[in-house]
Design a protein around this motif. Structure first.
Motif, PDB file in Angstrom:
ATOM      1  N   LEU A   1       0.820  -1.213   0.000  1.00 56.70           N
ATOM      2  CA  LEU A   1       0.000   0.000   0.000  1.00 56.70           C
ATOM      3  C   LEU A   1       0.855   1.265   0.000  1.00 56.70           C
ATOM      4  CD1 LEU A   1      -2.781  -0.973   2.592  1.00 56.70           C
ATOM      5  CD2 LEU A   1      -3.008  -0.864   0.114  1.00 56.70           C
ATOM      6  N   ALA A   2       1.929   1.239   0.772  1.00 56.68           N
ATOM      7  CA  ALA A   2       2.714   2.458   0.981  1.00 56.68           C
ATOM      8  C   ALA A   2       3.559   2.831  -0.227  1.00 56.68           C
ATOM      9  CB  ALA A   2       3.619   2.278   2.201  1.00 56.68           C
ATOM     10  N   PHE A   3       4.019   1.847  -1.006  1.00 58.20           N
ATOM     11  CA  PHE A   3       4.930   2.150  -2.111  1.00 58.20           C
ATOM     12  C   PHE A   3       4.282   3.081  -3.146  1.00 58.20           C
ATOM     13  CE2 PHE A   3       7.753   1.622  -5.650  1.00 58.20           C
ATOM     14  CZ  PHE A   3       8.998   1.426  -5.061  1.00 58.20           C
ATOM     15  N   PRO A   4       3.108   2.739  -3.699  1.00 59.74           N
ATOM     16  CA  PRO A   4       2.507   3.667  -4.676  1.00 59.74           C
ATOM     17  C   PRO A   4       2.063   4.987  -4.044  1.00 59.74           C
ATOM     18  CG  PRO A   4       1.015   1.853  -4.201  1.00 59.74           C
ATOM     19  CD  PRO A   4       2.310   1.512  -3.566  1.00 59.74           C
ATOM     20  N   ILE A   5       1.573   4.927  -2.797  1.00 58.56           N
ATOM     21  CA  ILE A   5       1.163   6.168  -2.129  1.00 58.56           C
ATOM     22  C   ILE A   5       2.358   7.100  -1.954  1.00 58.56           C
ATOM     23  CG2 ILE A   5       0.287   7.138   0.030  1.00 58.56           C
ATOM     24  CD1 ILE A   5      -1.420   4.620   0.335  1.00 58.56           C
ATOM     25  N   SER A   6       3.476   6.548  -1.503  1.00 61.67           N
ATOM     26  CA  SER A   6       4.680   7.363  -1.292  1.00 61.67           C
ATOM     27  C   SER A   6       5.194   7.939  -2.604  1.00 61.67           C
ATOM     28  CB  SER A   6       5.774   6.511  -0.631  1.00 61.67           C
ATOM     29  OG  SER A   6       5.333   5.975   0.592  1.00 61.67           O
ATOM     30  N   TYR A   7       5.136   7.130  -3.661  1.00 61.67           N
ATOM     31  CA  TYR A   7       5.617   7.625  -4.960  1.00 61.67           C
ATOM     32  C   TYR A   7       4.743   8.763  -5.467  1.00 61.67           C
ATOM     33  CZ  TYR A   7       6.878   7.831  -9.862  1.00 61.67           C
ATOM     34  OH  TYR A   7       7.279   8.287 -11.102  1.00 61.67           O
ATOM     35  N   MET A   8       3.429   8.591  -5.376  1.00 64.29           N
ATOM     36  CA  MET A   8       2.534   9.652  -5.839  1.00 64.29           C
ATOM     37  C   MET A   8       2.724  10.929  -5.016  1.00 64.29           C
ATOM     38  SD  MET A   8      -1.046   7.719  -6.850  1.00 64.29           S
ATOM     39  CE  MET A   8      -1.187   6.812  -5.318  1.00 64.29           C
ATOM     40  N   MET A   9       2.920  10.776  -3.714  1.00 64.25           N
ATOM     41  CA  MET A   9       3.157  11.945  -2.870  1.00 64.25           C
ATOM     42  C   MET A   9       4.451  12.643  -3.236  1.00 64.25           C
ATOM     43  SD  MET A   9       1.971  10.489   0.874  1.00 64.25           S
ATOM     44  CE  MET A   9       2.833  11.821   1.716  1.00 64.25           C
ATOM     45  N   SER A  10       5.491  11.858  -3.561  1.00 62.04           N
ATOM     46  CA  SER A  10       6.798  12.446  -3.879  1.00 62.04           C
ATOM     47  C   SER A  10       6.782  13.232  -5.178  1.00 62.04           C
ATOM     48  CB  SER A  10       7.857  11.346  -3.952  1.00 62.04           C
ATOM     49  OG  SER A  10       7.639  10.497  -5.076  1.00 62.04           O
ATOM     50  N   ARG A  11       5.811  12.946  -6.073  1.00 59.86           N
ATOM     51  CA  ARG A  11       5.700  13.660  -7.341  1.00 59.86           C
ATOM     52  C   ARG A  11       4.803  14.895  -7.247  1.00 59.86           C
ATOM     53  NH1 ARG A  11      10.178  11.960  -9.248  1.00 59.86           N
ATOM     54  NH2 ARG A  11      10.382  11.446  -7.053  1.00 59.86           N
ATOM     55  N   MET A  12       4.203  15.128  -6.081  1.00 63.74           N
ATOM     56  CA  MET A  12       3.333  16.293  -5.904  1.00 63.74           C
ATOM     57  C   MET A  12       4.154  17.546  -5.625  1.00 63.74           C
ATOM     58  SD  MET A  12       0.289  14.689  -3.536  1.00 63.74           S
ATOM     59  CE  MET A  12      -0.761  13.356  -4.096  1.00 63.74           C
ATOM     60  N   SER A  13       3.482  18.682  -5.622  1.00 65.55           N
ATOM     61  CA  SER A  13       4.143  19.932  -5.245  1.00 65.55           C
ATOM     62  C   SER A  13       4.457  19.899  -3.751  1.00 65.55           C
ATOM     63  CB  SER A  13       3.232  21.120  -5.562  1.00 65.55           C
ATOM     64  OG  SER A  13       2.061  21.075  -4.758  1.00 65.55           O
TER      65      SER A  13
ATOM     66  N   MET B   1       5.419   3.127   7.493  1.00 66.56           N
ATOM     67  CA  MET B   1       5.992   2.633   6.236  1.00 66.56           C
ATOM     68  C   MET B   1       6.029   3.751   5.201  1.00 66.56           C
ATOM     69  SD  MET B   1       7.237  -0.085   4.639  1.00 66.56           S
ATOM     70  CE  MET B   1       6.624  -1.584   5.434  1.00 66.56           C
ATOM     71  N   ILE B   2       4.996   4.585   5.198  1.00 67.75           N
ATOM     72  CA  ILE B   2       4.914   5.644   4.189  1.00 67.75           C
ATOM     73  C   ILE B   2       5.979   6.712   4.410  1.00 67.75           C
ATOM     74  CG2 ILE B   2       3.469   7.503   3.288  1.00 67.75           C
ATOM     75  CD1 ILE B   2       1.042   5.775   3.760  1.00 67.75           C
ATOM     76  N   MET B   3       6.180   7.113   5.644  1.00 69.55           N
ATOM     77  CA  MET B   3       7.077   8.243   5.913  1.00 69.55           C
ATOM     78  C   MET B   3       8.524   7.998   5.470  1.00 69.55           C
ATOM     79  SD  MET B   3       5.664   9.965   9.438  1.00 69.55           S
ATOM     80  CE  MET B   3       5.621   8.420  10.370  1.00 69.55           C
ATOM     81  N   PRO B   4       9.157   6.877   5.830  1.00 71.76           N
ATOM     82  CA  PRO B   4      10.530   6.665   5.342  1.00 71.76           C
ATOM     83  C   PRO B   4      10.604   6.469   3.831  1.00 71.76           C
ATOM     84  CG  PRO B   4       9.748   4.722   6.517  1.00 71.76           C
ATOM     85  CD  PRO B   4       8.755   5.813   6.763  1.00 71.76           C
TER      86      PRO B   4
ATOM     87  N   THR C   1      13.936   0.559   6.253  1.00 76.49           N
ATOM     88  CA  THR C   1      13.527   1.308   7.440  1.00 76.49           C
ATOM     89  C   THR C   1      12.047   1.103   7.724  1.00 76.49           C
ATOM     90  OG1 THR C   1      15.201   2.995   6.985  1.00 76.49           O
ATOM     91  CG2 THR C   1      13.441   3.597   8.500  1.00 76.49           C
ATOM     92  N   GLY C   2      11.222   1.157   6.676  1.00 79.28           N
ATOM     93  CA  GLY C   2       9.785   0.965   6.851  1.00 79.28           C
ATOM     94  C   GLY C   2       9.447  -0.419   7.370  1.00 79.28           C
ATOM     95  N   ILE C   3      10.100  -1.443   6.825  1.00 77.25           N
ATOM     96  CA  ILE C   3       9.863  -2.813   7.290  1.00 77.25           C
ATOM     97  C   ILE C   3      10.206  -2.932   8.770  1.00 77.25           C
ATOM     98  CG2 ILE C   3      10.711  -5.188   7.124  1.00 77.25           C
ATOM     99  CD1 ILE C   3      10.925  -4.793   4.110  1.00 77.25           C
ATOM    100  N   THR C   4      11.327  -2.340   9.163  1.00 80.12           N
ATOM    101  CA  THR C   4      11.733  -2.387  10.567  1.00 80.12           C
ATOM    102  C   THR C   4      10.721  -1.686  11.461  1.00 80.12           C
ATOM    103  OG1 THR C   4      14.052  -2.393   9.891  1.00 80.12           O
ATOM    104  CG2 THR C   4      13.578  -1.850  12.186  1.00 80.12           C
ATOM    105  N   MET C   5      10.278  -0.497  11.033  1.00 85.28           N
ATOM    106  CA  MET C   5       9.374   0.311  11.854  1.00 85.28           C
ATOM    107  C   MET C   5       7.979  -0.294  11.944  1.00 85.28           C
ATOM    108  SD  MET C   5      10.484   4.169  10.700  1.00 85.28           S
ATOM    109  CE  MET C   5       9.329   4.947  11.832  1.00 85.28           C
ATOM    110  N   VAL C   6       7.600  -1.132  10.995  1.00 79.19           N
ATOM    111  CA  VAL C   6       6.278  -1.773  11.032  1.00 79.19           C
ATOM    112  C   VAL C   6       6.355  -3.145  11.696  1.00 79.19           C
ATOM    113  CG1 VAL C   6       4.408  -2.745   9.628  1.00 79.19           C
ATOM    114  CG2 VAL C   6       5.396  -0.529   9.034  1.00 79.19           C
ATOM    115  N   PHE C   7       7.363  -3.934  11.336  1.00 83.25           N
ATOM    116  CA  PHE C   7       7.439  -5.308  11.842  1.00 83.25           C
ATOM    117  C   PHE C   7       7.653  -5.353  13.355  1.00 83.25           C
ATOM    118  CE2 PHE C   7       9.927  -9.062  13.017  1.00 83.25           C
ATOM    119  CZ  PHE C   7       9.073 -10.066  12.597  1.00 83.25           C
ATOM    120  N   VAL C   8       8.558  -4.526  13.860  1.00 83.95           N
ATOM    121  CA  VAL C   8       8.891  -4.594  15.294  1.00 83.95           C
ATOM    122  C   VAL C   8       7.682  -4.307  16.182  1.00 83.95           C
ATOM    123  CG1 VAL C   8      10.292  -3.579  17.127  1.00 83.95           C
ATOM    124  CG2 VAL C   8      11.341  -4.131  14.931  1.00 83.95           C
TER     125      VAL C   8
END
Length: 257
Positions: free
Chosen positions: A56-68, A137-140, A181-188
């Protein structure tokens, strides 16, 4: 570090290898074997939740990174907004949504569907993990993807790379530090949670966090066994994180070569 990390670790080690009368023993560690199925279930559900968060986070993060920049700040604020509320309150909200007389079943009932048994299931526990830990997951991922120059993607496309190959050969390798980093922050936190499994699982799907909590706060009060469980859990997490970081190092060496 000495007060908040080393001292608690020393206390955990001390209680894990001592009996109630203070004598040295391995019984606490050896007795963990009967809870192996709980450890496996905790790891299994945590891995599933982590993978769903990543998908879920990968496409959301990519779309956010392409925004203003203004849109990115707005999206990050909206992402963090639920985190301002109590963790307990957010989980209670999902109980209201998922129960048989909840809003989801009432909505489905308008179409002649249900009611479905969604609460007190493993699926509900995974859903609670995904909802509560998805921002971690989204933030990193976003912080890494925003640094990927658009010209790199355009260059790959100009050289004939399809969208799939751009994803596989460009975006994923460049985003790997954020993924790790995201995997670590979610899995733990997922593997050690106990509130989510208790509230959304109804006590039917105990995780290792529930067992540890029972040893320290429940009627079976036994800090020695609880410390042994905590120690084993820490070792498992360190091993898994070491494996993940090993693959990360190999990938980075491959990119450099």
């Amino acid at each position: 570090m000495a007060i908040f990390i080393l001292v608690p670790l020393v206390m955990v080690l001390f209680f894990a290898f001592t009996s109630r009368d203070g004598g040295f023993t391995f019984d606490n560690i050896l007795g963990i074997g009967k809870y192996a199925h709980v450890f496996l279930k905790s790891i299994n559900l945590s891995v599933v939740a982590t993978l769903i968060c990543l998908i879920l986070a990968f496409p959301i993060s990519y779309m956010m990174s392409r925004m203003s920049e203004v849109a990115q700040r707005t999206m990050l604020m909206l992402l963090m907004l639920p985190m301002w509320m109590s963790f307990l309150l957010r989980t209670y909200a999902w109980m209201t949504l998922l129960e048989k007389e909840g809003l989801i079943n009432k909505f489905l009932g308008l179409f002649g569907m249900g009611p479905f048994n969604m609460i007190n299931t493993q699926g509900a526990v995974v859903l609670g993990m995904v909802y509560n830990f998805l921002p971690f997951m989204i933030m990193p991922l976003h912080s890494i993807m925003v640094k990927i120059d658009k010209s790199v993607i355009e260059a790959a496309q100009d050289l004939g790379a399809s969208s799939f190959h751009v994803l596989l050969r460009v975006l994923i390798p460049l985003s790997l530090p954020g993924i790790i980093t995201g995997i670590t922050m979610v899995f733990v936190p997922s593997v050690s949670t106990f509130i989510i499994s208790r509230m959304l699982g109804g006590g039917k799907h105990l995780l290792i966090g529930d067992l540890i909590e029972q040893q320290f706060l429940g009627s079976v009060y036994n800090p020695n066994v609880g410390s042994a469980m905590s120690l084993i859990l820490m070792v498992i997490i360190l091993i898994i994180m070491g494996i993940i970081n090993h693959f990360d190092d190999e990938e980075m060496e491959g990119m450099l070569v």
